[in-house]
Design an enzyme around this catalytic site. Sequence first.
Site, PDB file in Angstrom:
ATOM      1  N   ALA A  65     -47.278-180.415   0.506  1.00  0.00           N
ATOM      2  CA  ALA A  65     -46.782-180.018   1.822  1.00  0.00           C
ATOM      3  C   ALA A  65     -46.817-181.262   2.703  1.00  0.00           C
ATOM      4  O   ALA A  65     -47.542-182.213   2.416  1.00  0.00           O
ATOM      5  CB  ALA A  65     -47.674-178.922   2.387  1.00  0.00           C
ATOM      6  N   GLY A 108     -48.861-178.689  -2.576  1.00  0.00           N
ATOM      7  CA  GLY A 108     -47.761-177.733  -2.477  1.00  0.00           C
ATOM      8  C   GLY A 108     -46.680-177.973  -3.525  1.00  0.00           C
ATOM      9  O   GLY A 108     -45.949-177.044  -3.896  1.00  0.00           O
ATOM     10  N   GLU A 111     -47.864-176.240  -6.473  1.00  0.00           N
ATOM     11  CA  GLU A 111     -47.791-174.803  -6.169  1.00  0.00           C
ATOM     12  C   GLU A 111     -46.350-174.294  -6.231  1.00  0.00           C
ATOM     13  O   GLU A 111     -46.090-173.192  -6.713  1.00  0.00           O
ATOM     14  CB  GLU A 111     -48.415-174.548  -4.784  1.00  0.00           C
ATOM     15  CG  GLU A 111     -49.923-174.802  -4.800  1.00  0.00           C
ATOM     16  CD  GLU A 111     -50.550-174.853  -3.414  1.00  0.00           C
ATOM     17  OE1 GLU A 111     -50.105-175.668  -2.586  1.00  0.00           O
ATOM     18  OE2 GLU A 111     -51.479-174.075  -3.153  1.00  0.00           O
ATOM     19  N   GLU A 131     -55.895-181.302  -2.277  1.00  0.00           N
ATOM     20  CA  GLU A 131     -56.143-180.925  -0.878  1.00  0.00           C
ATOM     21  C   GLU A 131     -57.563-181.233  -0.429  1.00  0.00           C
ATOM     22  O   GLU A 131     -57.811-181.537   0.732  1.00  0.00           O
ATOM     23  CB  GLU A 131     -55.840-179.429  -0.674  1.00  0.00           C
ATOM     24  CG  GLU A 131     -54.356-179.076  -0.678  1.00  0.00           C
ATOM     25  CD  GLU A 131     -53.789-178.779  -2.057  1.00  0.00           C
ATOM     26  OE1 GLU A 131     -54.428-179.125  -3.081  1.00  0.00           O
ATOM     27  OE2 GLU A 131     -52.691-178.195  -2.112  1.00  0.00           O
TER      28      GLU A 131
HETATM   29  N1  CO8 Z   1     -46.800-185.475   3.237  1.00  0.00           N
HETATM   30  C1  CO8 Z   1     -46.160-186.342   4.041  1.00  0.00           C
HETATM   31  N2  CO8 Z   1     -45.764-187.557   3.637  1.00  0.00           N
HETATM   32  C2  CO8 Z   1     -46.042-187.930   2.379  1.00  0.00           C
HETATM   33  C3  CO8 Z   1     -46.714-187.076   1.482  1.00  0.00           C
HETATM   34  C4  CO8 Z   1     -47.091-185.775   1.953  1.00  0.00           C
HETATM   35  N3  CO8 Z   1     -47.689-184.870   1.161  1.00  0.00           N
HETATM   36  N4  CO8 Z   1     -46.863-187.718   0.297  1.00  0.00           N
HETATM   37  C5  CO8 Z   1     -46.294-188.926   0.446  1.00  0.00           C
HETATM   38  N5  CO8 Z   1     -45.797-189.055   1.697  1.00  0.00           N
HETATM   39  C6  CO8 Z   1     -45.103-190.203   2.272  1.00  0.00           C
HETATM   40  C7  CO8 Z   1     -46.080-191.338   2.572  1.00  0.00           C
HETATM   41  O1  CO8 Z   1     -46.710-191.134   3.811  1.00  0.00           O
HETATM   42  C8  CO8 Z   1     -45.129-192.525   2.578  1.00  0.00           C
HETATM   43  O2  CO8 Z   1     -44.452-192.555   3.793  1.00  0.00           O
HETATM   44  P1  CO8 Z   1     -44.429-193.915   4.683  1.00  0.00           P
HETATM   45  O3  CO8 Z   1     -43.651-194.880   3.820  1.00  0.00           O
HETATM   46  O4  CO8 Z   1     -43.704-193.506   5.911  1.00  0.00           O
HETATM   47  O5  CO8 Z   1     -45.820-194.345   4.867  1.00  0.00           O
HETATM   48  C9  CO8 Z   1     -44.119-192.177   1.505  1.00  0.00           C
HETATM   49  O6  CO8 Z   1     -44.201-190.760   1.327  1.00  0.00           O
HETATM   50  C10 CO8 Z   1     -44.414-192.817   0.157  1.00  0.00           C
HETATM   51  O7  CO8 Z   1     -45.740-192.491  -0.198  1.00  0.00           O
HETATM   52  P2  CO8 Z   1     -46.829-193.583  -0.655  1.00  0.00           P
HETATM   53  O8  CO8 Z   1     -46.545-194.885  -0.004  1.00  0.00           O
HETATM   54  O9  CO8 Z   1     -48.171-192.993  -0.445  1.00  0.00           O
HETATM   55  O10 CO8 Z   1     -46.471-193.680  -2.211  1.00  0.00           O
HETATM   56  P3  CO8 Z   1     -47.452-194.133  -3.393  1.00  0.00           P
HETATM   57  O11 CO8 Z   1     -46.592-194.292  -4.598  1.00  0.00           O
HETATM   58  O12 CO8 Z   1     -48.294-195.280  -2.981  1.00  0.00           O
HETATM   59  O13 CO8 Z   1     -48.454-192.880  -3.618  1.00  0.00           O
HETATM   60  C11 CO8 Z   1     -48.986-190.542  -3.871  1.00  0.00           C
HETATM   61  C12 CO8 Z   1     -47.951-191.670  -4.111  1.00  0.00           C
HETATM   62  C13 CO8 Z   1     -50.222-190.815  -4.722  1.00  0.00           C
HETATM   63  C14 CO8 Z   1     -48.323-189.237  -4.295  1.00  0.00           C
HETATM   64  C15 CO8 Z   1     -49.376-190.512  -2.383  1.00  0.00           C
HETATM   65  O14 CO8 Z   1     -48.195-190.498  -1.598  1.00  0.00           O
HETATM   66  C16 CO8 Z   1     -50.194-189.297  -1.982  1.00  0.00           C
HETATM   67  O15 CO8 Z   1     -51.388-189.261  -2.257  1.00  0.00           O
HETATM   68  N6  CO8 Z   1     -49.577-188.321  -1.299  1.00  0.00           N
HETATM   69  C17 CO8 Z   1     -50.273-187.151  -0.793  1.00  0.00           C
HETATM   70  C18 CO8 Z   1     -50.628-186.188  -1.908  1.00  0.00           C
HETATM   71  C19 CO8 Z   1     -51.370-185.006  -1.357  1.00  0.00           C
HETATM   72  O16 CO8 Z   1     -52.476-185.121  -0.861  1.00  0.00           O
HETATM   73  N7  CO8 Z   1     -50.754-183.821  -1.434  1.00  0.00           N
HETATM   74  C20 CO8 Z   1     -51.320-182.575  -0.922  1.00  0.00           C
HETATM   75  C21 CO8 Z   1     -50.827-182.295   0.463  1.00  0.00           C
HETATM   76  S1  CO8 Z   1     -51.585-180.893   1.223  1.00  0.00           S
HETATM   77  C22 CO8 Z   1     -50.781-179.566   0.568  1.00  0.00           C
HETATM   78  O17 CO8 Z   1     -49.895-179.708  -0.195  1.00  0.00           O
HETATM   79  C23 CO8 Z   1     -51.242-178.213   1.018  1.00  0.00           C
HETATM   80  C24 CO8 Z   1     -50.289-177.104   0.584  1.00  0.00           C
HETATM   81  C25 CO8 Z   1     -50.552-175.769   1.225  1.00  0.00           C
HETATM   82  C26 CO8 Z   1     -50.148-175.652   2.679  1.00  0.00           C
HETATM   83  C27 CO8 Z   1     -48.695-175.444   2.889  1.00  0.00           C
HETATM   84  C28 CO8 Z   1     -48.377-175.246   4.375  1.00  0.00           C
HETATM   85  C29 CO8 Z   1     -46.928-175.425   4.713  1.00  0.00           C
END
Ligand code: CO8
Length: 257
Positions: A65, A108, A111, A131
């Site tokens: 998400a 998400g 999910e 998360e």
């Molecule tokens: N949300 C928003 N932006 C994201 C997300 C995300 N989940 N994941 C990546 N991005 C963005 C980054 O911020 C980045 O943007 P910017 O260039 O503007 O800084 C861009 O995508 C590229 O990402 P990275 O530079 O981080 O790319 P890497 O290759 O270095 O890393 C990863 C890839 C490992 C996947 C890393 O991006 C990461 O850890 N992402 C987050 C993963 C995460 O924690 N997911 C869980 C989120 S919480 C959730 O899903 C809860 C669901 C239930 C609630 C639903 C309610 C609607």
Amino acid sequence: MTYETLLVETRGRVGLITLNRPQALNALNRQLLDELTGVLAGFEADAGIGAIVITGSEKAFAAGADIKEMQPYGFAQAMLEDLAAGWDDVAGCRKPMIAAVSGFALGGGCELAMMCDFIIASETAKFGQPEITLGVIPGMGGTQRLTRAIGKSKAMDLCLTGRLMDAAEAERSGLVARVVAPEKLLDEALAAAEKIAGFSLTAAMMAKEAVGRAYETVLSEGMRAERRLFHALFATDDQKEGMTAFIEKRKPAFRHR
Ligand code: CO8
């Protein structure tokens, strides 16, 4: 019709949805949810669509998400808006849905993949519920669907440590139905969807409903539900056609009703 967060096309009787927010690794925001539920409702109403494939990019099915959208939320806003509840409409789609997953399927994203009826993964796929690393827990069904899919011990491991699981482990654990080479992912998913869409639509939808019951109820209730759905299919043209074609040693020409 064009969308800002999705690419949508039809291939014969298959609806193909590609998540398309490359700048955010397909993070699932409100707009994407609105567009996705709209497209699924359209596919569901369209008798010409028999199965749906949801996919992402090579790098990410969806990295979760949208964290930037959720960050400012407080408890009252999350509760009053019923944050994450809109995803129930996606899970409620009655037509067969396949997730074709390459790269990250996290939070998400994992999910959403589990809301589909089965997952075909590329060898590069990585699944996880990270998360906990953000100070929250899964909110779109992760603690429930993952536990049913892979059992308590592994689900606890993933939800409590936030570690990622590769495609081989995901297949071994029963989360994923098939693992294929990255370049074959979409073809494999589309071929499976095309196969499903070639069968009787009522039978496919009832098969989905019946297997879905196994997920939600005790065995005796599930058996009763299966029996009713099985009986109901004898009221369809496609049952007559399917069984007659077998006896006449020819291919069935399903009318999908
Ligand atoms: N949300 C928003 N932006 C994201 C997300 C995300 N989940 N994941 C990546 N991005 C963005 C980054 O911020 C980045 O943007 P910017 O260039 O503007 O800084 C861009 O995508 C590229 O990402 P990275 O530079 O981080 O790319 P890497 O290759 O270095 O890393 C990863 C890839 C490992 C996947 C890393 O991006 C990461 O850890 N992402 C987050 C993963 C995460 O924690 N997911 C869980 C989120 S919480 C959730 O899903 C809860 C669901 C239930 C609630 C639903 C309610 C609607």
